[in-house]
Design an enzyme around this catalytic site. Structure first.
Site, short mmCIF file in Angstrom:
data_model
loop_
_atom_site.label_atom_id
_atom_site.label_comp_id
_atom_site.label_asym_id
_atom_site.label_seq_id
_atom_site.Cartn_x
_atom_site.Cartn_y
_atom_site.Cartn_z
N ASP A 119 -0.76 -30.92 9.39
CA ASP A 119 -1.69 -29.80 9.17
C ASP A 119 -2.88 -29.98 10.11
O ASP A 119 -3.62 -30.95 9.98
CB ASP A 119 -2.15 -29.81 7.71
CG ASP A 119 -3.32 -28.87 7.46
OD1 ASP A 119 -4.07 -29.10 6.50
OD2 ASP A 119 -3.48 -27.93 8.26
N ASN A 121 -5.40 -27.63 10.64
CA ASN A 121 -6.64 -26.88 10.34
C ASN A 121 -7.10 -27.06 8.89
O ASN A 121 -7.85 -26.25 8.38
CB ASN A 121 -6.43 -25.38 10.64
CG ASN A 121 -5.33 -24.79 9.75
OD1 ASN A 121 -4.61 -25.53 9.08
ND2 ASN A 121 -5.22 -23.48 9.74
N ASP A 123 -5.87 -26.66 5.91
CA ASP A 123 -5.59 -25.77 4.76
C ASP A 123 -4.50 -26.34 3.87
O ASP A 123 -4.01 -25.67 2.97
CB ASP A 123 -5.23 -24.35 5.24
CG ASP A 123 -3.91 -24.35 6.03
OD1 ASP A 123 -3.46 -23.27 6.43
OD2 ASP A 123 -3.35 -25.46 6.26
N ASP A 127 1.43 -26.91 10.33
CA ASP A 127 1.39 -25.72 11.20
C ASP A 127 1.83 -26.09 12.62
O ASP A 127 2.06 -27.26 12.93
CB ASP A 127 -0.02 -25.12 11.21
CG ASP A 127 -1.08 -26.20 11.39
OD1 ASP A 127 -1.98 -26.32 10.53
OD2 ASP A 127 -0.97 -26.96 12.38
N ASP A 196 15.45 -22.32 14.37
CA ASP A 196 16.36 -22.04 13.26
C ASP A 196 16.63 -20.53 13.24
O ASP A 196 15.69 -19.75 13.33
CB ASP A 196 15.67 -22.46 11.94
CG ASP A 196 16.66 -23.00 10.93
OD1 ASP A 196 16.40 -24.07 10.36
OD2 ASP A 196 17.71 -22.35 10.74
N ASP A 297 21.65 -20.97 10.47
CA ASP A 297 21.64 -21.17 9.02
C ASP A 297 22.87 -20.53 8.37
O ASP A 297 23.21 -19.38 8.66
CB ASP A 297 20.37 -20.50 8.48
CG ASP A 297 20.11 -20.80 7.03
OD1 ASP A 297 19.98 -21.98 6.72
OD2 ASP A 297 20.08 -19.85 6.22
N GLU A 355 25.29 -24.33 10.80
CA GLU A 355 25.31 -25.04 9.53
C GLU A 355 26.49 -24.50 8.75
O GLU A 355 26.57 -23.29 8.52
CB GLU A 355 24.02 -24.81 8.73
CG GLU A 355 24.01 -25.63 7.46
CD GLU A 355 23.11 -25.09 6.38
OE1 GLU A 355 22.96 -23.87 6.29
OE2 GLU A 355 22.57 -25.90 5.61
N HIS A 426 16.17 -31.11 5.36
CA HIS A 426 15.17 -30.56 4.42
C HIS A 426 15.78 -30.10 3.11
O HIS A 426 15.06 -29.62 2.23
CB HIS A 426 14.46 -29.38 5.10
CG HIS A 426 15.41 -28.27 5.40
ND1 HIS A 426 16.42 -28.38 6.35
CD2 HIS A 426 15.54 -27.05 4.86
CE1 HIS A 426 17.12 -27.26 6.36
NE2 HIS A 426 16.62 -26.44 5.47
N ASP A 427 17.12 -30.22 3.00
CA ASP A 427 17.79 -29.77 1.78
C ASP A 427 18.29 -30.92 0.93
O ASP A 427 18.88 -30.66 -0.14
CB ASP A 427 19.03 -28.92 2.14
CG ASP A 427 18.66 -27.57 2.70
OD1 ASP A 427 19.47 -27.04 3.48
OD2 ASP A 427 17.57 -27.08 2.38
#
Ligand code: ISL
Ligand code: CA
Length: 650
Positions: A119, A121, A123, A127, A196, A297, A355, A426-427
């Site tokens: 990150d 910035n 928040d 990003d 992706d 995907d 995928e 990520h899954d």
């Protein structure tokens, strides 16, 4: 009873292009799908593939599988199997020519999940500028190419896999100018970037979908799978991979819309040529910007059986959703992939990796063999759980299952195909947490998995944090979770009578959020990921496992990964060398990679206990290059992994 495909006989001999419920199991073996289905069933039940040569087994008629399986398989299953078998009745003949050298075969890829990487910035959300800040870190590790999970405009129902505008950057991630700067910097540093591509579905907030449900005569109406109900209810019995039914009702058009995934991810109708052309235009505009390719995907789902037939409950119990058999590997999949490549990737000489959850090796050959001109590689995920287990199941992953599975792909995938080597993404929960709860073996297991990825034949895809051996977090309350699929799972378990504590125990084990907690850069607050509370809590693990600490430590997983990548970069043998299995027992996985006069011997103990070394390591001939233990010992220690250079052939 479902109508069965007619039993076609030409001159009294069964035509080998038409299967029926009277076909014998041995006849299926020549077809790609039939081979994969039988092999998977045998693998799941721990049986050897040679069982098929048993005349009793080989002569079983498909139709009798219903009674033999005591109802586990039903008529609908047989009917569907027969229909799919008749689509592609010959397995791919792999070529024996020398392997074509390509950048994406020697490249080491790194997958970034932008929301959780860095990150910039404050928040609390990762990003694009955060990624740009970390490019020197990736270059220093030895990364050649980055796979960027979606950064397109999205309402984040599925964290960006629900795209609202393919050509706008998600506000939380930054601007298109930020993206252009990232791409420029990636190329300036000599790396490549693939994006992706989620073209099986869009967000229900996409302008196409809004138009589609506003007016049946809209040209966009045909972009989606919208159907009238049947007998006052849904068009069929399909369910969503994320739980619940697969249809939303839209009053405005008095129709139902199909969503294989979340309620806000509406499946696209690839039967529509206008849609396909619109997608190709978008893909080409991204390629015109200079990106180097795409990860596609759920690409094996884009072709649905146009009849949208009822799904088999039996299959659902195996694959997790009713109707999946009618959208997984559909009738026009190869046609669409050939067209997609010809219209886009081929024009730009761009790389593509699909995928394909659940795709077996024979079907993978149909999709990736060079002459087929479809995709370059495909991810399949058999290696992510042991046979018959899923990520929510409470079991300890047994690494011994990897030996037959990986050997098969190394030996049989052919020279015109190229494996994708992936163990984390990520899954899925992290491998160290799946294999052993003992923290003491965490770095040994991480290094073992990374050694497989970087010394076997194929393209390695390192997932962010895997290089430092990040592991799973603990999610105690529902409010700790962010993943739509896991939240649905929790609610389903509670609705079935589980206590919140029981439901959380199951969900915490398998939730995709295990892979989505912030990257652990250092031991300051939030692991150096952000200066404020992140969108998902950072694991306390960052105090003991973080980049800053590991970069400085010789025996860290980071340093091991860097050395592994360096070894692979310096030795083409580890990329294009022949894979030669070394016969040992099930507890060790040993193999040689040989190219010309250079050979490497990789020796791996798959057990969490000591075991005897299975092959003499001749001191003067074998030079240890890398090992996940600091000194040599008579016995192989738990998960011991060593790479040796074998002395020059005299
Ligand atoms: O984890 C899974 C489902 O519970 C996987 O089967 C996963 O859904 C499947 O591999 C498809 O994943 C891809 O498409 C999904 C998205 O949620 C995943 O993040 C993405 O990797 C829908 O776009
Ligand atoms: Ca931010």
């Amino acid at each position: 009873m479902h109508p069965v495909v007619p039993d076609v006989r030409i001159n009294g001999i069964r035509s080998n292009t038409m299967f029926t419920s009277n076909s014998r199991i041995k006849e299926l073996f020549d077809t790609p799908f039939g081979y994969d289905v039988i092999e998977t069933i045998l693998y799941m039940t721990g049986k050897d593939i040679s069982l098929i040569k048993n005349p009793i087994v080989g002569n079983i008629k498909l139709g009798s599988l219903v009674s033999l399986s005591k109802g586990m398989l039903d008529d609908a299953f047989i009917d569907t199997l027969v229909r799919i078998l008749n689509r592609e009745t010959k397995r791919h003949e792999c070529s024996k020519n020398t392997v074509d050298q390509k950048w994406w075969k020697s490249a080491v890829f790194y997958q970034i999940y932008p929301r959780s990487f860095m990150d910039s910035n404050g928040d609390g959300i990762g990003d694009i500028n955060g990624i740009t800040q970390k490019l020197d870190y990736l270059k220093g590790l030895g990364i050649d190419a980055i796979w960027l999970s979606p950064v397109y405009d999205s309402p984040n129902d599925d964290n960006g896999y629900d795209i609202r505008d393919y050509e706008k950057i998600m506000e939380e991630f930054g601007t298109m100018a930020d993206f252009d700067r990232l791409l420029f910097e990636v190329h300036r540093k000599g790396m490549k970037l693939i994006m992706d591509l989620v073209i099986n579905h869009t967000s229900d907030e996409h302008k196409w979908f809004k138009a589609a449900i506003s007016d049946k005569s809209s040209p966009y109406h045909d972009y989606y799978i919208l159907r009238p109900g049947k007998n006052g209810t849904y068009p069929n019995n399909w369910t969503s991979v994320f739980g619940g039914g697969a249809w939303n009702y839209y009053e405005s058009v008095n129709e139902y819309g199909l969503h294989i995934f979340s309620k806000k991810q509406m499946d696209l109708n690839w039967e529509s040529e206008a849609l396909r052309k619109e997608l190709y235009g978008m893909v080409n505009r991204w390629l015109d910007k200079g990106i180097d390719g795409f990860r596609l995907d759920v690409i094996n789902l884009i072709s649905k059986d146009p009849q949208l037939p009822m799904g088999s409950e039996a299959i659902a119990s195996l694959v997790g959703a009713v109707g999946y058999e009618h959208t997984f590997y559909g009738p026009r999949l190869h046609e669409y992939l050939k067209e997609l490549r010809a219209e886009t990737f081929a024009v730009h000489n761009a790389f593509s990796v699909g995928e394909g959850a659940g795709v077996g090796m024979e079907v993978a050959k149909q999709i990736t063999a060079e002459g087929r001109k479809e995709l370059d590689e495909i991810f399949n995920f058999e290696q992510l759980d042991n046979p018959g287990e899923g990520r929510y199941d409470d079991y300890e992953y047994d690494l011994r299952y990897l030996k037959p599975l990986l050997s098969k792909w190394q030996l049989e995938y052919g020279n015109d195909c190229w494996p994708a080597l992936v163990f984390e993404n990520h899954d899925n929960p992290r491998m160290p947490g799946k294999v052993s709860n003992d923290q003491i073996y965490r770095d040994k297991i991480s290094k073992l998995i990374l050694t497989l990825m970087l010394t076997l034949r194929g393209t390695p895809y390192i997932y962010q944090g895997q290089e430092i051996g990040m592991t799973n977090s603990r999610f105690r309350e529902l409010s700790d979770l962010r993943d739509v699929e896991s939240i649905n799972k929790y609610n389903k378990l509670v609705s079935l009578g589980k206590t919140p504590k029981e439901a959380m125990k199951t969900v915490s084990k398998g939730t995709r959020d295990n892979a989505r907690i912030p990257m652990q850069w250092d031991d300051t607050d939030h692991g150096g990921f952000s200066s404020s509370d992140p969108w998902i809590a950072c694991s306390p693990d960052h105090h003991i496992c973080n980049v800053l600490e590991q970069i400085k430590r010789e025996d860290s997983t980071y340093s091991f990964t860097k050395a592994l990548i360096d070894l692979r970069h310096k030795n083409e043998t580890l990329v294009y060398g022949e894979y030669i299995p070394v016969k040992t027992d099930n507890d060790t996985f040993c193999y040689i990679r040989k190219l010309g006069s250079t050979s490497f011997y990789i020796e791996i103990n798959l057990l969490g206990t000591n075991t005897k070394r299975k092959k003499d390591i001749i001191k003067d001939k074998y030079t240890m290059m890398l090992c996940n233990y600091d000194k040599h010992d008579e016995l192989l220690r738990p998960y011991e992994t060593t790479i040796y250079l074998i002395g020059e052939e005299k």
